[in-house]
Design a protein around this motif. Sequence first.
Motif, PDB file in Angstrom:
ATOM      1  N   LEU A 273      -7.262   2.026 -27.266  1.00 22.33           N
ATOM      2  CA  LEU A 273      -6.408   0.873 -27.547  1.00 22.33           C
ATOM      3  C   LEU A 273      -6.855   0.081 -28.769  1.00 22.33           C
ATOM      4  N   ILE A 274      -8.161  -0.099 -28.914  1.00 19.10           N
ATOM      5  CA  ILE A 274      -8.603  -0.996 -29.987  1.00 19.10           C
ATOM      6  C   ILE A 274      -8.759  -0.301 -31.337  1.00 19.10           C
ATOM      7  N   ARG A 275      -8.957   1.055 -31.329  1.00 19.50           N
ATOM      8  CA  ARG A 275      -9.258   1.652 -32.639  1.00 19.50           C
ATOM      9  C   ARG A 275      -9.010   3.144 -32.761  1.00 19.50           C
ATOM     10  N   ASP A 276      -8.517   3.805 -31.730  1.00 15.09           N
ATOM     11  CA  ASP A 276      -8.454   5.263 -31.804  1.00 15.09           C
ATOM     12  C   ASP A 276      -7.217   5.769 -31.059  1.00 15.09           C
ATOM     13  N   LYS A 277      -6.099   5.648 -31.759  1.00 16.44           N
ATOM     14  CA  LYS A 277      -4.803   6.016 -31.172  1.00 16.44           C
ATOM     15  C   LYS A 277      -4.792   7.468 -30.678  1.00 16.44           C
ATOM     16  N   GLU A 278      -5.390   8.369 -31.485  1.00 14.51           N
ATOM     17  CA  GLU A 278      -5.373   9.785 -31.092  1.00 14.51           C
ATOM     18  C   GLU A 278      -6.121   9.995 -29.783  1.00 14.51           C
ATOM     19  N   GLU A 311     -20.133   3.847 -34.023  1.00 13.44           N
ATOM     20  CA  GLU A 311     -19.658   3.378 -35.329  1.00 13.44           C
ATOM     21  C   GLU A 311     -19.537   1.855 -35.360  1.00 13.44           C
ATOM     22  N   VAL A 312     -18.974   1.307 -34.312  1.00 13.72           N
ATOM     23  CA  VAL A 312     -18.801  -0.152 -34.275  1.00 13.72           C
ATOM     24  C   VAL A 312     -20.165  -0.851 -34.269  1.00 13.72           C
ATOM     25  N   VAL A 313     -21.067  -0.334 -33.446  1.00 16.00           N
ATOM     26  CA  VAL A 313     -22.390  -0.957 -33.337  1.00 16.00           C
ATOM     27  C   VAL A 313     -23.155  -0.848 -34.663  1.00 16.00           C
ATOM     28  N   GLU A 319     -22.950  -8.372 -32.978  1.00 19.07           N
ATOM     29  CA  GLU A 319     -21.652  -8.925 -32.598  1.00 19.07           C
ATOM     30  C   GLU A 319     -21.313 -10.189 -33.361  1.00 19.07           C
ATOM     31  N   SER A 320     -21.339 -10.095 -34.695  1.00 21.81           N
ATOM     32  CA  SER A 320     -20.887 -11.254 -35.467  1.00 21.81           C
ATOM     33  C   SER A 320     -19.381 -11.203 -35.647  1.00 21.81           C
ATOM     34  N   GLY A 321     -18.753 -10.097 -35.357  1.00 20.00           N
ATOM     35  CA  GLY A 321     -17.292 -10.033 -35.470  1.00 20.00           C
ATOM     36  C   GLY A 321     -16.749  -8.763 -34.838  1.00 20.00           C
ATOM     37  N   MET A 322     -16.774  -7.672 -35.634  1.00 20.75           N
ATOM     38  CA  MET A 322     -16.121  -6.440 -35.201  1.00 20.75           C
ATOM     39  C   MET A 322     -16.536  -5.958 -33.815  1.00 20.75           C
ATOM     40  N   ARG A 323     -17.830  -6.081 -33.508  1.00 16.74           N
ATOM     41  CA  ARG A 323     -18.288  -5.556 -32.232  1.00 16.74           C
ATOM     42  C   ARG A 323     -17.596  -6.221 -31.049  1.00 16.74           C
ATOM     43  N   ASN A 424      -4.745  -0.848 -32.850  1.00 15.11           N
ATOM     44  CA  ASN A 424      -5.124  -1.984 -33.683  1.00 15.11           C
ATOM     45  C   ASN A 424      -5.319  -3.234 -32.841  1.00 15.11           C
ATOM     46  N   CYS A 425      -6.331  -3.994 -33.141  1.00 12.27           N
ATOM     47  CA  CYS A 425      -6.565  -5.210 -32.380  1.00 12.27           C
ATOM     48  C   CYS A 425      -7.139  -6.291 -33.279  1.00 12.27           C
ATOM     49  N   VAL A 426      -7.182  -7.492 -32.760  1.00 15.78           N
ATOM     50  CA  VAL A 426      -7.788  -8.612 -33.491  1.00 15.78           C
ATOM     51  C   VAL A 426      -8.733  -9.351 -32.543  1.00 15.78           C
TER      52      VAL A 426
END
Lengths: 446, 446
Positions: A273-278, A311-313, A319-323, A424-426
Amino acid sequence: MAASSSIHPSLRSSARISAAPRLSLAAAPSFSFARRRLHLPSLSSDRFSAPAPVSARTRTAISGSASPVMEDATEKVGSGVSTVVDVDLGSRSYPIYIGSGLLDEPDLLQRHVHGKSILVVTNTTIAPLYLDKVVRALTHRNPKVTVESVILPDGEKYKNMETLMKVFDKAIECRMDRRCTFVALGGGVIGDMCGFAAAAFLRGVNFIQIPTTLMAQVDSSVGGKTGVNHPLGKNLIGAFYQPQCVLIDTDTLNTLPDRELASGIGEAVKYGLIRDKEFFEWQEKNMQALLARDPSALAYAIKRSCENKAEVVSLDEKESGMRATLNLGHTFGHAIETAFGYGQWLHGEAVAAGMVMAVDMSYRLGWIDDTIVKRVYNILQQANLPTTPPETMTVEKFKSVMAVDKKVADGLLRLILLKGPLGNCVFTGDYDRKALDETLHAFCKK
Amino acid sequence: MAASSSIHPSLRSSARISAAPRLSLAAAPSFSFARRRLHLPSLSSDRFSAPAPVSARTRTAISGSASPVMEDATEKVGSGVSTVVDVDLGSRSYPIYIGSGLLDEPDLLQRHVHGKSILVVTNTTIAPLYLDKVVRALTHRNPKVTVESVILPDGEKYKNMETLMKVFDKAIECRMDRRCTFVALGGGVIGDMCGFAAAAFLRGVNFIQIPTTLMAQVDSSVGGKTGVNHPLGKNLIGAFYQPQCVLIDTDTLNTLPDRELASGIGEAVKYGLIRDKEFFEWQEKNMQALLARDPSALAYAIKRSCENKAEVVSLDEKESGMRATLNLGHTFGHAIETAFGYGQWLHGEAVAAGMVMAVDMSYRLGWIDDTIVKRVYNILQQANLPTTPPETMTVEKFKSVMAVDKKVADGLLRLILLKGPLGNCVFTGDYDRKALDETLHAFCKK
């Protein structure tokens, strides 16, 4: 002991070829993955256009490939059954080993042990199943090490400072020193507690994660978030502290209860849901295989989840943002866990209901279209996960616990919400409070 | 409120000139120190050949210097009363402000506060003396911040996980979030506990050290070692976690009991012994001034101690080697504190006796000559510090507690011992066990 052919130090950058297919994977279409360094600044969706693992193409490719697997960012196919995902954090980098039978490979564990004394932290459920196996792996042809263990009560409700003290007590009684290694053997609760104990004992000792639940394998064992709960909120006390390695023996899933399996699937859905549609679409097609514990389907879901998380980590360790985006559904979910009582629902169950609420709110804000709402609802239902909070949850309970969420900044509650096309998420505090209120009222009776 | 002229952001690299001398220093020979970046790979003894502060030369230089102070590694003389020592740790670097009346300078504190909510952690002794002053400094012309406080019981025996939980409870009750700041107002126990609480709360929030004892000012507030005691050993649970700044208002020493003052002097003596012969010699000459609380003598001792500590910490933050030398006398000292009962002796008292034991052992090993033994004994006696352990300490008690010391590695107890001329030490496990036994027997009745 099973043949230990799936991963070996010398095979790090070369093909991993199983001389004999592992029992648990023998009947399933098998596939392998090259080690991938996940340190690209951004992720194009093409990078994850890997073949679905149960496709004819994958199987064909396996039989046709015995050449060394190249270390690049594209999916390569060999004939081994294991994979290594790197978490790239400079001097704190570490590998995640994923495969069947890895606990039967002493080398893999032993090379990450520092010092001569080891403390295995596990619980009453896992100890009878895997403690002996892990001790054997640690001590095989390695007479110099001493392995001690501490067996904690099982469950989220014991994830507190009182239980943590038992780990310190044991470590001190056994005269562990700074060169010791803690090994977390269990699910997310054990991993989080052992990791925090390792972070704080003598101001930091080495530790290794051996996650035995799908939840821990796809999420909590990776990325270094450790900690314990406070009566007023989940994970409020802890540390960012990275392990020496994560060793995921997918065979441990054979003993996992169905409900725990589904709980882990909830977190895998989150990555889609947040980053990997496939990956989300792959799960829509393969949910029955996952629930039926198809080994290759599970291995693929674990690998792809770890890749996403690594990748996110790597890009945002603290965790200043993306994480924070990895916490989709978690603010609502933590409120359920805290207010309903730790351990009443499994973490992934609470997160599943929380994701439905976050998706509902995203839709109310006009940020996503209703097909996404339906697909999320459907996939979680298929996975036998809850899609609404427990009946006893009230709007007031949600608000009260959410007020102490770690993502509150200067009094403003920031949430992870979906926005735009699937994947995609925010992470934002800039949303209409009315939508949050409406979602809470829609999901609570009062 | 006193004039806030001694340190100002704009004066960082320039002269610090007091328009009016501070009350507490007015009658004393005053001197100032330029900000010094302590990141040189090694320290030549020449760097510390600063003029003794009570010399005519210093006073003369002050009256003759109103030009900007250059930022270099040599001692410069201005006419302010304050100094800034940098702890150089890359992105975790921070300043130590040292001076009289600094708590009357709101800017100094406020620029290091992150977010809008502040939790002051202090104790029952310090709260009535300085809490209001600190709250005023934090809120002066700063209406947006909210300041809460938690007042802990005073003493080493409360430095445990149970007391630490009170900090978490308060922070969570007050709905502190990740952008909050913890402020440690007190001695070493408060600094260590508040620092560890800041390290672990929400996996890490900002914190500021305001040490109010000489012990904390010369040692424990600098360098990021935080933690709590375990019934079986001191500081066994904690974290390396650096503050945003350390603010040392030397006026707080006016309310310090004599015994606490002497305890701090013990740690200052340590710096001389392990790495700063000139400082040791200065202390030999100025011990009476220190005990009489001569403000400029104390300010100089604090500054020079912080410089020594900052340099060592900058070179070895996580104590992989060199930093351990700061623990001269601490292995014996911790054993006394633990076995005799936390809080029976002050930390510096236990360390003083411990240093005498370490020096005795160094002499038995033939590593130092007997003049050093005598000088150490004399200076500690002059400072009214103990030079032998309490009578109830036995060889067995020492051995049992020392076995869980953090400096044990793979079962081998490493010690800091003096070796060579005054100002030189080693951190080693390579010593004759007989010497350790002899020292223990020499200092214990059984």
